[in-house]
Design an enzyme around this catalytic site. Structure first.
Site, PDB file in Angstrom:
ATOM      1  N   TYR A 140     -47.915  69.006  12.147  1.00  0.00           N
ATOM      2  CA  TYR A 140     -46.810  68.683  13.377  1.00  0.00           C
ATOM      3  C   TYR A 140     -46.678  69.715  14.128  1.00  0.00           C
ATOM      4  O   TYR A 140     -46.553  69.777  15.444  1.00  0.00           O
ATOM      5  CB  TYR A 140     -45.462  68.387  12.783  1.00  0.00           C
ATOM      6  CG  TYR A 140     -45.381  66.666  12.543  1.00  0.00           C
ATOM      7  CD1 TYR A 140     -45.908  66.245  11.809  1.00  0.00           C
ATOM      8  CD2 TYR A 140     -44.138  66.158  13.187  1.00  0.00           C
ATOM      9  CE1 TYR A 140     -45.774  64.781  11.678  1.00  0.00           C
ATOM     10  CE2 TYR A 140     -43.771  64.895  12.785  1.00  0.00           C
ATOM     11  CZ  TYR A 140     -44.849  64.179  12.289  1.00  0.00           C
ATOM     12  OH  TYR A 140     -44.490  62.942  11.974  1.00  0.00           O
ATOM     13  N   LYS A 191     -53.314  65.437  -0.830  1.00  0.00           N
ATOM     14  CA  LYS A 191     -54.760  64.929  -0.776  1.00  0.00           C
ATOM     15  C   LYS A 191     -55.711  65.742  -1.074  1.00  0.00           C
ATOM     16  O   LYS A 191     -56.471  66.488  -0.311  1.00  0.00           O
ATOM     17  CB  LYS A 191     -55.212  64.386   0.784  1.00  0.00           C
ATOM     18  CG  LYS A 191     -55.992  63.481   1.209  1.00  0.00           C
ATOM     19  CD  LYS A 191     -56.275  62.039   0.214  1.00  0.00           C
ATOM     20  CE  LYS A 191     -57.630  61.769   0.506  1.00  0.00           C
ATOM     21  NZ  LYS A 191     -57.548  60.429  -0.141  1.00  0.00           N
ATOM     22  N   ASP A 223     -52.803  58.386  -0.877  1.00  0.00           N
ATOM     23  CA  ASP A 223     -53.111  57.059  -0.786  1.00  0.00           C
ATOM     24  C   ASP A 223     -52.730  56.097  -2.080  1.00  0.00           C
ATOM     25  O   ASP A 223     -52.198  55.147  -1.960  1.00  0.00           O
ATOM     26  CB  ASP A 223     -54.655  56.707  -0.687  1.00  0.00           C
ATOM     27  CG  ASP A 223     -55.523  57.670  -1.672  1.00  0.00           C
ATOM     28  OD1 ASP A 223     -55.201  58.388  -2.399  1.00  0.00           O
ATOM     29  OD2 ASP A 223     -56.696  57.333  -1.621  1.00  0.00           O
ATOM     30  N   ASP A 247     -43.307  61.644   6.876  1.00  0.00           N
ATOM     31  CA  ASP A 247     -43.190  60.715   7.681  1.00  0.00           C
ATOM     32  C   ASP A 247     -43.419  59.254   7.356  1.00  0.00           C
ATOM     33  O   ASP A 247     -42.715  58.461   7.537  1.00  0.00           O
ATOM     34  CB  ASP A 247     -43.973  61.143   9.003  1.00  0.00           C
ATOM     35  CG  ASP A 247     -43.540  60.403  10.150  1.00  0.00           C
ATOM     36  OD1 ASP A 247     -42.630  59.925  10.345  1.00  0.00           O
ATOM     37  OD2 ASP A 247     -44.627  60.020  11.076  1.00  0.00           O
ATOM     38  N   ASP A 251     -41.022  55.899   5.847  1.00  0.00           N
ATOM     39  CA  ASP A 251     -40.836  54.387   6.645  1.00  0.00           C
ATOM     40  C   ASP A 251     -41.431  53.484   5.538  1.00  0.00           C
ATOM     41  O   ASP A 251     -40.594  52.429   5.431  1.00  0.00           O
ATOM     42  CB  ASP A 251     -41.837  54.307   7.487  1.00  0.00           C
ATOM     43  CG  ASP A 251     -41.343  54.623   8.869  1.00  0.00           C
ATOM     44  OD1 ASP A 251     -40.349  55.785   9.237  1.00  0.00           O
ATOM     45  OD2 ASP A 251     -41.581  54.253  10.171  1.00  0.00           O
TER      46      ASP A 251
HETATM   47  C1  IPM Z   1     -39.080  60.567  12.068  1.00  0.00           C
HETATM   48  C2  IPM Z   1     -39.766  60.372  13.272  1.00  0.00           C
HETATM   49  C3  IPM Z   1     -40.503  61.561  13.980  1.00  0.00           C
HETATM   50  C4  IPM Z   1     -41.096  62.159  13.027  1.00  0.00           C
HETATM   51  C5  IPM Z   1     -40.759  61.354  15.526  1.00  0.00           C
HETATM   52  C6  IPM Z   1     -39.659  60.656  16.192  1.00  0.00           C
HETATM   53  C7  IPM Z   1     -41.107  62.436  16.125  1.00  0.00           C
HETATM   54  O1  IPM Z   1     -40.644  59.584  12.957  1.00  0.00           O
HETATM   55  O2  IPM Z   1     -37.998  61.334  12.020  1.00  0.00           O
HETATM   56  O3  IPM Z   1     -39.779  60.086  10.935  1.00  0.00           O
HETATM   57  O4  IPM Z   1     -42.454  61.736  13.389  1.00  0.00           O
HETATM   58  O5  IPM Z   1     -40.783  63.133  12.368  1.00  0.00           O
HETATM   59 MG    MG Z   2     -41.000  58.699  11.029  1.00  0.00          MG
END
Ligand code: IPM
Ligand code: MG
Length: 356
Positions: A140, A191, A223, A247, A251
Site C-alpha cells: 500500500y 506467500k 491462498d 484487506d 472482507d
Molecule cells: C479497508 C478499505 C480500504 C483499504 C480502502 C478504502 C482504501 O478497503 O479499510 O479495508 O484498502 O484498506
Molecule cells: Mg478493504
C-alpha cells in the site's frame, strides 16, 4: 474530557456515523459518559470542499484528538481522479499520519444471525476470529510505485511490497498479545513460497513467537487461508496478516458473520490512540436511502470506548444493546431473514440507543 474527531466521509458514511453518535449521546444521557465531539471532512467530501481528500488541518485535528470515528470514503463521483487525489488517499493519509500500524478486525457471528451467513450453521455458528492486519506498510505504501512508459511505448504499472523487520515485529507483538487474551493461537499468513518479503515475514514472526510460549503459532499460505476461511473458519483464533492480505481476507471473513455491515474495526498506534471505522466501504449504491446497517459503526464506537478511551463498561453497554435489538428481531435489509422485522438505518440506531 476525552475528545473525539468524527469524520463521516462519503456515501453511507454520514448516515451510519449519525447513528453511532446517537448511541454515544444516549450513553451520555443515561450513564454520564463524558465526551466532546467535533466533526471534520475526509475523502470525497473534503475534495469537494477543499480540493484534497485530507487537509493538513484535519490531519492535525486527528493527531490531537483522543480518537477518531470514521464512516467511509469514496464513490463514483471521484473515480476518475488520479490515484494520488482519490478519496481513499484521505483514509490512507490518516492511517500513515497517525501511525496506525495495527488494524484489528474481529469477525464474530452473533447467534441471532446464524441464518444470515452464507455458510451452513454448523460451519459458522460460534465463529469468533480476529484479524490483525498491518496497516501502514507493505504494498500500500511501498516505493517506488507508479505507471511508466517503456522504450517500446507500452505503459507498465509497478508497486513495491516492502516490510522491514521492525515493522513485522511490532505487528506480530500485537497479534500475540491479542491471542493471549483470547484462544492463544496465532495463524500468520504469507506467500512465502513465491514472495521474499513474506518469507522474511514468516521468519520474523517465528522469532517473535519465542517470547510468547503460551501462544501457539502456525503459518498458512494466503491462498489456502482464503479457502480455509470458507471451509472451516472456526479453526482460526487470531489471523496475522500484512496490509493487502488483511484487506482481502477481512472482507471474506466479514461475510461469514452474515453481513459486512456487522464488522467493526480499530486501527491503533503504539500509544493505543486510534481510529475506529466499520470494515465496509461507502456503498454509494444505497447511500441516502436509509438502507445501510449502522451496527458496524456502532460497534466501532464501542471498540473506541474500550481501546482508546478507557471506558470498557460503556463499550459493554453498547455491545449488550446490539445483542438485545437482534434478539428482538430487528434487522436492516442486509441481515434480514424471514420472520424478522425490517428496519431502516435510523430505526436501528434508535432501537440500540433505547436498549442501552
Ligand atoms: C479497508 C478499505 C480500504 C483499504 C480502502 C478504502 C482504501 O478497503 O479499510 O479495508 O484498502 O484498506
Ligand atoms: Mg478493504
Amino acid at each position: 474530557m476525552a475528545h473525539v474527531l468524527v469524520l463521516p466521509g462519503d456515501g453511507i458514511g454520514p448516515e451510519i456515523v449519525a447513528e453511532a453518535v446517537k448511541v454515544l449521546g444516549a450513553l451520555t444521557k443515561k450513564y454520564g459518559l463524558s465526551l466532546t465531539l467535533s466533526e471534520g471532512l475526509v475523502g470525497g467530501a473534503s475534495i469537494d470542499a477543499h480540493g484534497v481528500p485530507l487537509t493538513e488541518a484535519t490531519l492535525a485535528q486527528a493527531q490531537a484528538a483522543d480518537a477518531v470515528l470514521l464512516g467511509a470514503v469514496g464513490g463514483p463521483k471521484w473515480d476518475g481522479l488520479p490515484m494520488s487525489d482519490r478519496p481513499e488517499k484521505g483514509l490512507l493519509g490518516l492511517r500513515k499520519g497517525m501511525n496506525l500500524f495495527a488494524n484489528l478486525r474481529p469477525a464474530i457471528l452473533y447467534p441471532q444471525l446464524t441464518h444470515a451467513s452464507s455458510l451452513k450453521p454448523e460451519i459458522v455458528s460460534g465463529l469468533d476470529l480476529l484479524i490483525v492486519r498491518e496497516l501502514t506498510g507493505g504494498i500500500y505504501f511501498g516505493q517506488p510505485r507508479g505507471v511508466r512508459t517503456l522504450d517500446n511505448g507500452e505503459r507498465q504499472g509497478y508497486n513495491t511490497l516492502v516490510y522491514s523487520e521492525s515493522e513485522i515485529e511490532r505487528i506480530a507483538h500485537v497479534a500475540f498479545q491479542a491471542a493471549q487474551k483470547r484462544g492463544k493461537q496465532v495463524c500468520s499468513i504469507d506467500k512465502s513460497n513465491v514472495l521474499e518479503t513474506t518469507a522474511l515475514w514468516k521468519e520474523v514472526v517465528t522469532r517473535v513467537a519465542a517470547q510468547y510460549p503460551d501462544v501457539t503459532l502456525s503459518h498458512m499460505l494466503v491462498d489456502n487461508a482464503a479457502m480455509q476461511l470458507v471451509k472451516a473458519p472456526k479453526q482460526f483464533d487470531v489471523m496475522l496478516t500484512d496490509n493487502m492480505f488483511g484487506d482481502i481476507l477481512s472482507d471474506e471473513a466479514s461475510m461469514l458473520t452474515g453481513s459486512i455491515g456487522m464488522l467493526a474495526s480499530a486501527s491503533l498506534n503504539e500509544q493505543s490512540k486510534g481510529m475506529y471505522e466499520p470494515s465496509h466501504g461507502s456503498a454509494p449504491d444505497i447511500a441516502g436511502k436509509g438502507l445501510a446497517n449502522p451496527i458496524a459503526t456502532i460497534l466501532s464506537a464501542a471498540m473506541m470506548l474500550r481501546y482508546s478511551l478507557g471506558a470498557p463498561e460503556h463499550a459493554a453497554r453498547i455491545e449488550g444493546a446490539v445483542g438485545k435489538v437482534l434478539d428482538a428481531g430487528l434487522r436492516t435489509g442486509d441481515i434480514w431473514t424471514e420472520g424478522c422485522q425490517k428496519v431502516s438505518t435510523s430505526q436501528m440506531g434508535d432501537a440500540i440507543a433505547d436498549a442501552l
